[in-house]
Scaffold this motif. Structure first.
Motif, mmCIF file in Angstrom:
data_model
loop_
_atom_site.group_PDB
_atom_site.id
_atom_site.type_symbol
_atom_site.label_atom_id
_atom_site.label_comp_id
_atom_site.label_asym_id
_atom_site.label_seq_id
_atom_site.Cartn_x
_atom_site.Cartn_y
_atom_site.Cartn_z
ATOM 1 N N THR A 19 0.389 -1.175 0.126
ATOM 2 C CA THR A 19 -0.203 0.166 0.193
ATOM 3 C C THR A 19 0.885 1.287 -0.130
ATOM 4 O O THR A 19 0.143 2.487 -0.350
ATOM 5 C CB THR A 19 -0.653 0.084 1.094
ATOM 6 N N ARG A 20 2.209 1.277 -0.170
ATOM 7 C CA ARG A 20 2.927 2.588 0.575
ATOM 8 C C ARG A 20 2.605 2.696 1.762
ATOM 9 O O ARG A 20 2.952 4.355 1.613
ATOM 10 C CB ARG A 20 2.798 2.690 -0.916
ATOM 11 N N CYS A 21 2.218 2.341 2.260
ATOM 12 C CA CYS A 21 2.024 3.183 3.756
ATOM 13 C C CYS A 21 2.853 3.354 5.042
ATOM 14 O O CYS A 21 4.161 2.601 5.090
ATOM 15 C CB CYS A 21 0.668 2.786 4.435
ATOM 16 N N ARG A 22 3.267 4.851 4.930
ATOM 17 C CA ARG A 22 3.871 5.332 6.130
ATOM 18 C C ARG A 22 3.504 5.914 7.437
ATOM 19 O O ARG A 22 4.358 6.800 8.259
ATOM 20 C CB ARG A 22 5.140 6.359 5.112
ATOM 21 N N GLU A 23 2.189 5.767 7.462
ATOM 22 C CA GLU A 23 1.612 5.783 9.186
ATOM 23 C C GLU A 23 2.180 5.051 9.890
ATOM 24 O O GLU A 23 1.968 4.228 9.597
ATOM 25 C CB GLU A 23 -0.079 5.328 8.736
ATOM 26 N N PRO A 24 1.502 5.429 11.217
ATOM 27 C CA PRO A 24 2.044 4.769 12.139
ATOM 28 C C PRO A 24 1.524 3.465 12.501
ATOM 29 O O PRO A 24 0.367 2.837 12.017
ATOM 30 C CB PRO A 24 1.360 5.975 13.323
ATOM 31 N N SER A 25 2.560 2.178 12.719
ATOM 32 C CA SER A 25 1.400 1.063 12.106
ATOM 33 C C SER A 25 2.177 0.205 14.162
ATOM 34 O O SER A 25 3.578 0.357 14.686
ATOM 35 C CB SER A 25 2.734 -0.074 11.226
ATOM 36 N N THR A 26 1.198 -0.489 14.409
ATOM 37 C CA THR A 26 1.840 -1.390 16.046
ATOM 38 C C THR A 26 1.688 -2.849 15.513
ATOM 39 O O THR A 26 0.408 -2.833 14.471
ATOM 40 C CB THR A 26 1.008 -1.244 17.235
ATOM 41 N N SER A 27 1.826 -3.796 16.052
ATOM 42 C CA SER A 27 1.835 -4.868 15.965
ATOM 43 C C SER A 27 1.947 -5.547 17.553
ATOM 44 O O SER A 27 3.508 -5.364 17.862
ATOM 45 C CB SER A 27 2.796 -5.797 14.944
ATOM 46 N N LEU A 28 0.945 -6.622 17.556
ATOM 47 C CA LEU A 28 1.256 -6.584 18.371
ATOM 48 C C LEU A 28 0.784 -8.584 19.065
ATOM 49 O O LEU A 28 0.282 -8.815 18.350
ATOM 50 C CB LEU A 28 0.170 -5.730 20.210
ATOM 51 N N SER A 29 0.840 -9.067 19.738
ATOM 52 C CA SER A 29 0.385 -10.305 21.058
ATOM 53 C C SER A 29 0.090 -10.032 21.329
ATOM 54 O O SER A 29 0.934 -9.389 22.897
ATOM 55 C CB SER A 29 1.491 -11.717 20.421
ATOM 56 N N ALA A 30 -1.011 -11.247 22.318
ATOM 57 C CA ALA A 30 -1.903 -11.004 23.273
ATOM 58 C C ALA A 30 -2.356 -12.169 23.972
ATOM 59 O O ALA A 30 -3.036 -12.703 24.468
ATOM 60 C CB ALA A 30 -2.740 -9.601 24.687
ATOM 61 N N HIS A 31 -1.717 -13.509 23.693
ATOM 62 C CA HIS A 31 -1.640 -14.849 23.106
ATOM 63 C C HIS A 31 -3.886 -15.087 23.341
ATOM 64 O O HIS A 31 -4.260 -14.776 22.658
ATOM 65 C CB HIS A 31 -2.117 -15.155 25.175
ATOM 66 N N ASP A 32 -4.639 -15.427 24.054
ATOM 67 C CA ASP A 32 -6.393 -15.508 23.340
ATOM 68 C C ASP A 32 -6.791 -14.155 23.163
ATOM 69 O O ASP A 32 -7.836 -14.247 23.080
ATOM 70 C CB ASP A 32 -6.414 -17.166 24.208
ATOM 71 N N GLU A 33 -5.920 -13.213 24.119
ATOM 72 C CA GLU A 33 -6.909 -11.952 24.148
ATOM 73 C C GLU A 33 -6.171 -11.235 23.002
ATOM 74 O O GLU A 33 -5.968 -9.818 22.952
ATOM 75 C CB GLU A 33 -6.449 -11.681 25.085
ATOM 76 N N SER A 34 -5.454 -11.434 21.606
ATOM 77 C CA SER A 34 -5.159 -10.617 21.159
ATOM 78 C C SER A 34 -6.062 -9.733 20.297
ATOM 79 O O SER A 34 -5.289 -8.271 20.428
ATOM 80 C CB SER A 34 -4.131 -11.464 20.037
ATOM 81 N N PHE A 35 -7.345 -10.119 20.104
ATOM 82 C CA PHE A 35 -8.142 -9.554 19.355
ATOM 83 C C PHE A 35 -8.397 -8.483 20.354
ATOM 84 O O PHE A 35 -8.627 -7.607 20.098
ATOM 85 C CB PHE A 35 -9.510 -9.767 18.759
ATOM 86 N N GLN A 36 -9.671 -8.674 21.671
ATOM 87 C CA GLN A 36 -9.154 -7.715 22.116
ATOM 88 C C GLN A 36 -8.490 -6.743 22.502
ATOM 89 O O GLN A 36 -8.491 -5.268 22.517
ATOM 90 C CB GLN A 36 -9.628 -8.132 23.847
ATOM 91 N N THR A 37 -6.939 -7.563 22.761
ATOM 92 C CA THR A 37 -6.141 -5.931 22.943
ATOM 93 C C THR A 37 -5.827 -5.136 22.137
ATOM 94 O O THR A 37 -5.724 -3.881 21.587
ATOM 95 C CB THR A 37 -5.187 -6.608 23.739
ATOM 96 N N THR A 55 -14.218 -20.442 20.523
ATOM 97 C CA THR A 55 -13.730 -20.857 21.035
ATOM 98 C C THR A 55 -12.191 -21.714 20.658
ATOM 99 O O THR A 55 -11.609 -21.513 21.569
ATOM 100 C CB THR A 55 -14.712 -21.479 22.284
ATOM 101 N N GLY A 56 -12.445 -21.744 19.558
ATOM 102 C CA GLY A 56 -11.380 -22.364 19.069
ATOM 103 C C GLY A 56 -10.150 -21.518 18.247
ATOM 104 O O GLY A 56 -8.572 -22.152 18.428
ATOM 105 N N ASN A 57 -10.288 -20.202 18.052
ATOM 106 C CA ASN A 57 -9.697 -19.572 17.403
ATOM 107 C C ASN A 57 -9.338 -17.813 18.088
ATOM 108 O O ASN A 57 -10.440 -17.403 17.759
ATOM 109 C CB ASN A 57 -9.679 -19.147 15.662
ATOM 110 N N PRO A 58 -8.698 -17.340 18.746
ATOM 111 C CA PRO A 58 -8.186 -16.013 19.620
ATOM 112 C C PRO A 58 -8.720 -14.943 18.309
ATOM 113 O O PRO A 58 -9.368 -14.485 19.156
ATOM 114 C CB PRO A 58 -6.655 -16.189 19.465
ATOM 115 N N THR A 59 -8.919 -14.540 17.089
ATOM 116 C CA THR A 59 -9.116 -14.278 16.686
ATOM 117 C C THR A 59 -10.570 -14.201 15.978
ATOM 118 O O THR A 59 -11.316 -13.105 16.395
ATOM 119 C CB THR A 59 -8.826 -14.120 15.002
#
Length: 270
Positions: free
Chosen positions: A127-145, A226-230
């Motif tokens: 996309t040629r995007c230079r805007e801020p980007s964050t990548s994170l992980s929080a186990h089964d709560e990754s979507f919520q986080t 319940t079977g997939n965190p996302t």
């Protein structure tokens, strides 16, 4: 409380081949029939990156592109939050398999696909995007986080943010210790102010109460949740589908252990 407005939605998972095709399933108007999600390399990527893209990248690119297409926005102008509980399971399995063998060499392509922000890198190339980007992980709560992070950026910084969440299953033997049901991804484009393309409003806050966690009525969709965190996002997606079809505002509660909740009020089209 944080408020954000939903301008675009992407979805790809077992029996859920896209947002528009899945809305009737999520509202209960059509039956849910589980089927493997089909992952293809994104046409947005240059040929070399397209060949190197792994399932995680394909999934993240697919849902992100679907959500952005609904908004009519240039993806290069939109900040991003990528969130996943496990990154790329196939690549991690291959690296561990190589390290356990006599030939311990690891290809540079395999290594760069193993890092958690690889989908963000492919997205920025496409996309040629230079805007801020964050990548994170929080186990089964990754979507919520990820949702909390994206909402905070929208509320405090005034950015338009694409939340892109994705999880895929591990191959054996890792799947025995970290079982994940199918490939599931979703994306939400969130804005600080309502626009002419606004689909719904979200009022998001943290709770330490004992509110029951929202679940899916359909047995198959609940098993996916319940079977997939996302797929913990499914109650929110279902509420967005119902409200978008003219339903009344809804209150959704997502789990956030230990002892927390993410309470979301989904309002009608802006």
């Amino acid at each position: 409380m944080m408020r954000a407005y939903v301008e675009g939605i992407g979805l790809l998972g077992p029996g859920l081949p896209g947002w528009e095709q899945s809305r009737a399933i999520l509202t209960g108007e059509a039956a849910y029939l589980a089927a493997p999600a089909v992952l293809t390399a994104s046409p947005l990527l240059p040929p070399a990156e397209r060949r190197r893209s792994v399932p995680t990248v394909k999934l993240a690119m697919a849902v992100g592109a679907e959500a952005l297409a609904q908004t009519g926005r240039d993806a290069a102008t939109v900040a991003t939050v990528f969130t996943s509980s496990s990154g790329d399971p196939d690549t991690l399995h291959q690296i561990l398999d190589s390290l356990a063998s006599e030939e311990r060499d690891i290809s540079p392509t395999r290594f760069h696909n193993s890092v958690h922000n690889a989908p963000a890198g492919y997205w920025s190339i496409a996309t040629r995007c230079r805007e801020p980007s964050t990548s994170l992980s929080a186990h089964d709560e990754s979507f919520q986080t990820g949702l909390l992070e994206a909402a905070a950026e929208v509320s405090s910084d005034g950015w338009t943010v694409a939340l892109i969440a994705y999880d895929l299953p591990y191959p054996e033997p890792l799947s025995k210790v970290r079982p994940i049901a199918g490939a599931f991804g979703t994306a939400l484009v969130l804005t600080p102010q309502p626009t002419g393309r606004c689909l719904a409003s979200l009022d998001i806050e943290l709770s330490r109460g004992d509110e029951p966690v929202s679940r899916m009525v359909d047995i198959g969709l609940e098993a996916l949740r319940t079977g997939n965190p996302t797929a913990r996002s499914l109650p929110l997606l279902a509420a967005l589908a119902r409200v978008g079809a003219g339903g009344a505002p809804e209150a959704i509660v997502l789990d956030l252990p230990p002892g927390g909740r993410v309470a979301i009020r989904v309002g009608g089209p802006c």
